[in-house]
Write a protein that holds these residues in place. Structure first.
Motif, PDB file in Angstrom:
ATOM      1  N   GLN A 282      14.297  59.065 -75.310  1.00  0.00           N
ATOM      2  CA  GLN A 282      15.100  57.958 -75.806  1.00  0.00           C
ATOM      3  C   GLN A 282      14.256  56.968 -76.605  1.00  0.00           C
ATOM      4  O   GLN A 282      14.758  56.249 -77.462  1.00  0.00           O
ATOM      5  CB  GLN A 282      15.791  57.245 -74.641  1.00  0.00           C
ATOM      6  N   ASN A 283      12.937  56.910 -76.328  1.00  0.00           N
ATOM      7  CA  ASN A 283      12.058  56.023 -77.089  1.00  0.00           C
ATOM      8  C   ASN A 283      11.866  56.487 -78.517  1.00  0.00           C
ATOM      9  O   ASN A 283      11.715  55.688 -79.429  1.00  0.00           O
ATOM     10  CB  ASN A 283      10.680  55.927 -76.419  1.00  0.00           C
ATOM     11  N   ALA A 284      11.828  57.800 -78.706  1.00  0.00           N
ATOM     12  CA  ALA A 284      11.437  58.366 -79.993  1.00  0.00           C
ATOM     13  C   ALA A 284      12.358  57.923 -81.119  1.00  0.00           C
ATOM     14  O   ALA A 284      11.893  57.571 -82.205  1.00  0.00           O
ATOM     15  CB  ALA A 284      11.418  59.892 -79.899  1.00  0.00           C
ATOM     16  N   ALA A 285      13.667  57.930 -80.877  1.00  0.00           N
ATOM     17  CA  ALA A 285      14.604  57.535 -81.932  1.00  0.00           C
ATOM     18  C   ALA A 285      14.386  56.084 -82.334  1.00  0.00           C
ATOM     19  O   ALA A 285      14.391  55.752 -83.526  1.00  0.00           O
ATOM     20  CB  ALA A 285      16.043  57.747 -81.463  1.00  0.00           C
ATOM     21  N   GLY A 286      14.163  55.206 -81.348  1.00  0.00           N
ATOM     22  CA  GLY A 286      13.908  53.808 -81.667  1.00  0.00           C
ATOM     23  C   GLY A 286      12.627  53.620 -82.442  1.00  0.00           C
ATOM     24  O   GLY A 286      12.569  52.848 -83.409  1.00  0.00           O
ATOM     25  N   LEU A 287      11.560  54.331 -82.055  1.00  0.00           N
ATOM     26  CA  LEU A 287      10.286  54.235 -82.771  1.00  0.00           C
ATOM     27  C   LEU A 287      10.420  54.749 -84.197  1.00  0.00           C
ATOM     28  O   LEU A 287       9.874  54.162 -85.138  1.00  0.00           O
ATOM     29  CB  LEU A 287       9.210  55.028 -82.024  1.00  0.00           C
ATOM     30  N   ALA A 288      11.137  55.863 -84.370  1.00  0.00           N
ATOM     31  CA  ALA A 288      11.345  56.405 -85.718  1.00  0.00           C
ATOM     32  C   ALA A 288      12.151  55.434 -86.576  1.00  0.00           C
ATOM     33  O   ALA A 288      11.848  55.253 -87.768  1.00  0.00           O
ATOM     34  CB  ALA A 288      12.059  57.759 -85.629  1.00  0.00           C
ATOM     35  N   ASN A 289      13.161  54.805 -85.980  1.00  0.00           N
ATOM     36  CA  ASN A 289      13.950  53.820 -86.727  1.00  0.00           C
ATOM     37  C   ASN A 289      13.092  52.635 -87.161  1.00  0.00           C
ATOM     38  O   ASN A 289      13.210  52.149 -88.287  1.00  0.00           O
ATOM     39  CB  ASN A 289      15.115  53.315 -85.864  1.00  0.00           C
ATOM     40  N   ILE A 290      12.231  52.156 -86.253  1.00  0.00           N
ATOM     41  CA  ILE A 290      11.340  51.045 -86.596  1.00  0.00           C
ATOM     42  C   ILE A 290      10.421  51.449 -87.735  1.00  0.00           C
ATOM     43  O   ILE A 290      10.190  50.680 -88.679  1.00  0.00           O
ATOM     44  CB  ILE A 290      10.517  50.612 -85.370  1.00  0.00           C
ATOM     45  N   CYS A 291       9.878  52.665 -87.673  1.00  0.00           N
ATOM     46  CA  CYS A 291       8.981  53.159 -88.718  1.00  0.00           C
ATOM     47  C   CYS A 291       9.687  53.226 -90.069  1.00  0.00           C
ATOM     48  O   CYS A 291       9.156  52.762 -91.089  1.00  0.00           O
ATOM     49  CB  CYS A 291       8.451  54.539 -88.327  1.00  0.00           C
ATOM     50  N   ILE A 292      10.892  53.792 -90.091  1.00  0.00           N
ATOM     51  CA  ILE A 292      11.630  53.958 -91.348  1.00  0.00           C
ATOM     52  C   ILE A 292      12.047  52.606 -91.908  1.00  0.00           C
ATOM     53  O   ILE A 292      11.938  52.354 -93.122  1.00  0.00           O
ATOM     54  CB  ILE A 292      12.847  54.877 -91.128  1.00  0.00           C
ATOM     55  N   MET A 293      12.518  51.708 -91.040  1.00  0.00           N
ATOM     56  CA  MET A 293      12.896  50.368 -91.499  1.00  0.00           C
ATOM     57  C   MET A 293      11.685  49.607 -92.032  1.00  0.00           C
ATOM     58  O   MET A 293      11.773  48.911 -93.048  1.00  0.00           O
ATOM     59  CB  MET A 293      13.543  49.584 -90.352  1.00  0.00           C
ATOM     60  N   LEU A 596       2.281  52.258 -83.183  1.00  0.00           N
ATOM     61  CA  LEU A 596       2.568  53.584 -83.731  1.00  0.00           C
ATOM     62  C   LEU A 596       3.516  53.555 -84.926  1.00  0.00           C
ATOM     63  O   LEU A 596       3.226  54.143 -85.974  1.00  0.00           O
ATOM     64  CB  LEU A 596       3.119  54.486 -82.618  1.00  0.00           C
ATOM     65  N   PRO A 597       4.675  52.854 -84.861  1.00  0.00           N
ATOM     66  CA  PRO A 597       5.587  52.862 -86.016  1.00  0.00           C
ATOM     67  C   PRO A 597       5.003  52.221 -87.266  1.00  0.00           C
ATOM     68  O   PRO A 597       5.173  52.735 -88.373  1.00  0.00           O
ATOM     69  CB  PRO A 597       6.805  52.078 -85.508  1.00  0.00           C
ATOM     70  N   VAL A 598       4.297  51.082 -87.119  1.00  0.00           N
ATOM     71  CA  VAL A 598       3.795  50.396 -88.307  1.00  0.00           C
ATOM     72  C   VAL A 598       2.625  51.162 -88.925  1.00  0.00           C
ATOM     73  O   VAL A 598       2.460  51.179 -90.150  1.00  0.00           O
ATOM     74  CB  VAL A 598       3.399  48.941 -87.961  1.00  0.00           C
ATOM     75  N   LEU A 599       1.817  51.838 -88.097  1.00  0.00           N
ATOM     76  CA  LEU A 599       0.750  52.677 -88.649  1.00  0.00           C
ATOM     77  C   LEU A 599       1.342  53.867 -89.396  1.00  0.00           C
ATOM     78  O   LEU A 599       0.847  54.251 -90.469  1.00  0.00           O
ATOM     79  CB  LEU A 599      -0.179  53.150 -87.530  1.00  0.00           C
ATOM     80  N   ALA A 600       2.398  54.461 -88.835  1.00  0.00           N
ATOM     81  CA  ALA A 600       3.076  55.568 -89.524  1.00  0.00           C
ATOM     82  C   ALA A 600       3.699  55.088 -90.832  1.00  0.00           C
ATOM     83  O   ALA A 600       3.662  55.797 -91.849  1.00  0.00           O
ATOM     84  CB  ALA A 600       4.143  56.174 -88.616  1.00  0.00           C
TER      85      ALA A 600
END
Length: 659
Positions: A282-293, A596-600
């Motif tokens: 469940q964390n992964a989708a939120g992290l991916a959304n943060i990264c894309i946004m 992790l999201p901002v580095l990605a």
């Protein structure tokens, strides 16, 4: 059961759950205000009195549609979090004797209050701040200030309809969830996804392939036209790769860390790694959304800001000389007369022509290219043919101050993009005759301006005009030439624009005047301002919108994890972990999840840079230094803001897990 009780319960529930509902209401308010303001600006009569107002209106309408679509999708996404947080409570209502239709009614009433409050505040904010935004738009477009107050009924109506639709869809989704779920499912909804996930090799493979393909497209495409054509494909591939790798790749990495006993069996690592591993699904989708946004914010703000602040460089790229004259199919006598008319018009307005004049005769035609063979195509302008411009070496040496030489049967080429092109190496066959390519040369500023043109363009330098005449004898049968003249003037922009108008009037009196096209930076400046300043204006709005969405995702992620981690950390203390170790574990987990999201996103921007720089070439921004500085500044400013968001949301997380 009295119906008024449901209204009171819905209002009371919102008050008790204000910690999760207040950010949702504020986000809805911001989106409604932005949509209302952009809609009001798009139909404002003030645009009719601005130079380039038509361009601005189209840009605003496009931006309004983007905001509307994004609001619909994002509010639906965030509401799913709110619904999940309340499922256990709804299950308790059902156990206490309420029917599902009563629970659904409470849910709909809560949603109605939420949307009504957010929409009302958004419309109020949009109405209040509309005038300030209009004045800001006038300043950006260098237009005179417009006094008075306007209220757009159409924008108000569109906003109400859009967010009424949002309420309707969210209500249907919520009611459907209530009626399709059993009471036990509602009570145990917060305990789902607590089993250790398995490695999903297929998703890892799909993620690596998608991300690699997107990166490959971004860094290998050489032409700006190709960058435009493949941009959205690259974006889709990177989004797919991001979701897959955050979902499956993160699990793989955490399991590798778990196998590393020296790392895993440390108190601060053991708890954070195991906790993230068990909830990574469940964390992964939120992290991916943060990264894309985050990537969207950096990309939109950096590109639009560079276009706005790089306006002078942009105009110089598009217009290497202040005034540019292009004549088609003219004789030597007409060329001489054109030069004299230009000099007379400049003198009439007290303007002096600088000594960096660039003028040359040329012939051009469209050709179909088959590897290294080029064949004339009379209908090439409507198809996939390449454009070939033929210049003499004498003109090239005179303009550039070089002293190059060519033998018969030899040619140079001047690259539109300023670098070697493999398609032009070796021996070329043009119209049945072989020519030995002697390499690339540079020096003609007018060639660089052609990068904004769609399609492939080749500038070939021939030994003399006779070679060009021989090559084009079946293409140009009347012996005429095309002619380009670019001049810099020493006067102000207003005087230069007046001189362009006067020269156009003089040419209109000539029989051959219709064959001449005049353009210049002074006369085009206002249109450029309206286009690129409009893009900057909408870009700032969209950047703020995506930033607001990023903050909300981060906040809800911290809140949801805070609720879920509270009991876990209490149990850890009961089995012997002290508070200092618990806090250190929390810091380790929160920092990992946040970084992790901002580095990605930073990695995404590194690979997106080559493709975006080529797209900006089509928009006349040729100075790569401006774009590089803009991207770096935007990234570090965003990083600082991201850190502030981390600080405040982490405090919320600590309060929720406090034991």
């Amino acid at each position: 059961m009295r119906k008024t009780m449901f209204f009171k319960m819905a209002a009371g529930n919102l008050k008790k759950n204000r910690q999760v509902y207040l950010p949702f209401i504020l986000t809805l308010t911001g989106m409604a205000a932005i949509f209302d303001i952009m809609g009001a600006l798009a139909v404002s009569p003030a645009l009719d009195f601005m130079l380039g107002g038509g361009f601005m209106r189209e840009i605003l309408l496009m931006g309004e549609r983007i905001v509307g679509i994004f609001s619909l999708i994002f509010l639906f996404y965030t509401n799913s979090f709110l619904l999940k947080r309340r499922k256990k409570e709804f299950g308790l209502y059902h156990i206490l004797g309420m029917e599902k239709r009563h629970v659904a009614l409470i849910l709909v009433l809560e949603l109605f209050y939420t949307v009504l409050l957010g929409l009302g505040l958004g419309l109020l904010a949009g109405t209040v701040f509309y005038k300030a935004v209009l004045l800001l738009l006038c300043r950006i477009l260098h237009a005179p200030r417009i006094l008075g107050f306007e209220f757009s009924v159409s924008a108000f109506t569109e906003t109400v309809v859009l967010f009424g639709m949002v309420f309707f869809l969210l209500a249907i989704h919520g009611v459907r969830q209530i009626f399709r779920s059993e009471t036990t499912e509602l009570l145990k909804s917060n305990q789902t996804a607590e089993r250790e996930p398995k490695n999903r090799w297929f998703l890892v493979l799909v993620g690596l392939v998608s991300l690699g393909a997107g990166y490959y497209l971004a860094v290998t495409i050489e032409s700006p036209l190709g960058a435009i054509a493949y941009f959205f494909l690259a974006v889709v591939l990177v989004i797919i790769g991001t979701y897959c790798l955050f979902t499956a790749g993160s699990i793989f990495i955490l399991k590798m860390l778990k196998k590393n006993k020296g790392y895993y069996y440390q108190s601060r690592h053991f708890t954070s790694v195991s906790g993230m591993l068990y909830r990574m699904k469940q964390n992964a989708a939120g992290l991916a959304n943060i990264c894309i946004m985050s990537t969207a914010v950096i990309l939109i703000v950096s590109t639009t800001t560079c276009l706005y602040f790089g306006m002078d460089d942009l105009l110089r790229t598009r217009f290497p000389r202040n005034v540019q004259v292009t004549a088609s199919g003219v004789t030597e006598e007409e060329i001489t007369e054109l030069e004299q008319l230009t000099a007379d018009a400049a003198a009439q307005y007290g303007l002096s022509i600088q000594d960096n004049e660039e003028n040359y005769r040329y012939r051009n035609f469209y050709a179909q290219r088959n590897e290294k063979t080029f064949t004339y195509d009379p209908n090439g302008g409507l198809g996939s043919a390449v454009a070939i411009y033929c210049l003499s070496l004498d003109d090239f040496n005179r303009i550039t101050g070089q002293n190059l030489t060519l033998g018969q049967g030899e040619i140079f080429y001047d690259s539109v993009y300023g670098k070697a092109e493999k398609a032009l190496e070796g021996t070329l066959t043009i119209q049945g005759k072989e020519w030995k390519m002697m390499g690339a040369v540079t020096g003609l500023d007018s060639v660089k301006a052609q990068r904004v043109m769609m399609g492939s363009i080749y500038y070939l330098i021939f030994p003399d005009q006779a070679s060009i005449e021989e090559l084009t004898r079946e293409i140009v049968t009347n012996g005429t030439w095309n002619y380009f003249m670019g001049i810099d003037l020493d006067g102000d922009s207003k005087t230069q624009a007046e001189m362009e108008t006067a020269l156009s009037s003089l040419l209109a009196e000539k029989d051959w005047g219709s064959l001449v096209y005049i353009e210049g930076a002074a006369s085009s400046r206002e249109n450029f301002y309206s286009l690129y300043d409009g893009i900057f204006f909408v870009g700032i709005f969209l950047g703020f919108l995506f930033l607001m969405a990023t903050v909300l995702i981060i906040y809800y992620k911290q809140v949801s994890e805070g609720y879920e981690d509270h009991d876990r950390f209490v149990i850890m203390q009961k089995v012997g972990m002290d508070k200092r170790e618990v806090r250190r574990t929390i810091n380790s987990q929160v920092k990992t999840v946040f970084l992790l999201p901002v580095l990605a996103a930073g990695v995404h921007m590194v690979f997106a840079y080559p493709m975006m720089s080529k797209i900006l070439l089509l928009m006349n921004l040729g100075n790569q230094k401006i774009f590089l500085i803009g991207v770096l500044l935007t990234f570090f400013i965003f990083l600082a803001f991201y850190g502030l968001v981390y600080f405040f949301t982490a405090r919320t997380y600590y309060r929720l897990v406090r034991w």
